[in-house]
Design an enzyme around this catalytic site. Structure first.
Site, PDB file in Angstrom:
ATOM      1  N   ARG A  99      31.806  37.615  44.365  1.00 54.78           N
ATOM      2  CA  ARG A  99      32.009  38.997  43.921  1.00 54.78           C
ATOM      3  C   ARG A  99      33.046  39.040  42.800  1.00 54.78           C
ATOM      4  O   ARG A  99      33.909  39.914  42.754  1.00 54.78           O
ATOM      5  CB  ARG A  99      32.455  39.899  45.077  1.00 54.78           C
ATOM      6  CG  ARG A  99      31.533  39.916  46.257  1.00 54.78           C
ATOM      7  CD  ARG A  99      30.158  40.476  45.940  1.00 54.78           C
ATOM      8  NE  ARG A  99      29.277  40.327  47.090  1.00 54.78           N
ATOM      9  CZ  ARG A  99      28.511  39.259  47.314  1.00 54.78           C
ATOM     10  NH1 ARG A  99      28.504  38.260  46.436  1.00 54.78           N
ATOM     11  NH2 ARG A  99      27.735  39.192  48.376  1.00 54.78           N
ATOM     12  N   SER A 117      29.860  48.054  50.993  1.00 55.65           N
ATOM     13  CA  SER A 117      30.889  47.195  51.578  1.00 55.65           C
ATOM     14  C   SER A 117      32.211  47.361  50.834  1.00 55.65           C
ATOM     15  O   SER A 117      32.281  47.106  49.629  1.00 55.65           O
ATOM     16  CB  SER A 117      30.451  45.729  51.522  1.00 55.65           C
ATOM     17  OG  SER A 117      29.278  45.530  52.268  1.00 55.65           O
ATOM     18  N   GLU A 129      36.368  44.664  47.854  1.00 53.88           N
ATOM     19  CA  GLU A 129      35.224  44.404  46.980  1.00 53.88           C
ATOM     20  C   GLU A 129      35.108  45.535  45.963  1.00 53.88           C
ATOM     21  O   GLU A 129      34.675  45.334  44.842  1.00 53.88           O
ATOM     22  CB  GLU A 129      33.943  44.314  47.824  1.00 53.88           C
ATOM     23  CG  GLU A 129      32.715  43.930  47.033  1.00 53.88           C
ATOM     24  CD  GLU A 129      31.514  43.638  47.912  1.00 53.88           C
ATOM     25  OE1 GLU A 129      30.401  44.008  47.515  1.00 53.88           O
ATOM     26  OE2 GLU A 129      31.689  43.030  48.975  1.00 53.88           O
TER      27      GLU A 129
END
Length: 335
Positions: A162, A236, A331
């Protein structure tokens, strides 16, 4: 090109946080972007895509450029592969749909991820064993300071979990205009995740296509994740933490059932499991909370501020750190 003053971003971020841009403009072509950059006097520029991976905690000063450059163009094609150039303002899930409808393979596991394709390499989006870097070829971007166009290949982007160079060294320095990916014509499905296999067992097909996998993943995601059209969220909120063997052993001594994934030398523990184990799932604090079907998702019930959501995330991080000796990382980009 029409620049607007004090423009509400309420409908342009999936967390549905009510903030505004001091100046706002919608850009739909590379030429318009270059013209704008050459003539603007604004020193502060903020790039906005689909608004699906950000948490806005304040009004944005300076100029907000809403990148909506469209277009899907086949650059080259062979018997085995197809290389496609896509405008950064294309909706990511529509690109996946376009791919699966043509029996192409490579991004079907990334179905229903919200946002625009321009943000996909910045975040190195991933799900169900696939990441954008797996199909990435290059991207085209404009340097906000020099106004010059640059091309970045996979090595240049420095992809991580990520992560990419655009979240670190080159953060806020470029605006991506085009992304080029390589898709396969050969049936190369990634069925490594148990949830996918479980759903496929219910279907009496002998041979599955990318379209089948897309339908399965859409079903799985809809069961687990809230629709941002109705509940403000950014999917998320935290990354799955990477831990060493000692940390894993400590947790296993107390919780033998702890799930984990090994990839080479890396060990990942699902952040959602850690949060749920500490009874945060379904928690609500006035206008924000933790989704009752997936503890990795923080939600806005309607009137939460970005600060409200940040404060909730800090409490969760502190709890996980105290109980498991693990520091969770966001994230979502907090602005």
């Amino acid at each position: 090109m029409n620049i607007r003053n004090y423009y509400s971003l309420l409908d342009l971020n999936t967390f549905k946080v009510n903030v505004s841009a001091e100046f706002y403009i919608n850009i739909q072509s590379e030429n318009d972007l270059l013209k704008l950059l050459q003539n603007t006097s604004h020193k502060k520029i903020f790039i906005l895509g689909g608004g699906s991976n950000i948490l806005l905690t304040r009004n944005i000063k300076g100029l907000v450029i809403h990148n909506q450059i469209k277009g899907i163009k086949i650059k080259t094609e062979t018997n085995k592969h197809i290389i496609v150039e896509i405008g950064a303002g294309e909706i990511w899930d529509q690109v996946v749909k376009w791919s699966t409808e043509r029996n192409l393979y490579g991004i079907e596991n990334l179905s229903l991820i919200p946002g625009y394709i321009g943000a996909a390499p910045i975040q190195n989006i991933g799900a169900y064993g696939t990441e954008i870097k797996d199909v990435f070829q290059e991207l085209k971007a404009v340097n906000l300071k020099t106004k010059k166009t640059h091309f970045f290949n996979k090595f240049d982007c420095q992809f991580g979990y990520r992560d990419s160079i655009f979240k670190n060294k080159l953060k806020d320095k470029f605006i991506i205009t085009k992304v080029t990916i390589k898709l396969s014509k050969i049936n190369t499905l990634n069925l490594s995740y148990k949830a996918i296999k479980k759903e496929l067992e219910k279907v009496n097909h002998k041979r599955f296509t990318s379209k089948d996998i897309r339908e399965v993943i859409i079903k799985i995601r809809k069961q687990k994740l809230p629709d941002p059209k109705y509940i403000g969220n950014a999917g998320s909120f935290f990354k799955n933490p990477i831990v060493n063997q000692d940390i894993l052993n400590q947790i296993k001594n107390l919780h033998p059932e702890v799930p984990f994934f090994k990839n080479n030398d890396q060990i990942k523990i699902p952040a959602g499991w850690l949060i749920e184990k500490l009874n945060w799932k379904g928690f609500r604090d006035k206008n924000c909370g933790v989704y009752n079907k997936h503890s990795l998702v923080l939600i806005n019930y309607g009137n939460a501020s970005g600060i409200d959501i940040v404060n909730l995330s800090k409490k969760i991080k502190q709890d996980v750190n105290q109980k498991f000796n693990i520091k969770l990382e966001e994230e979502v980009s907090i602005i």
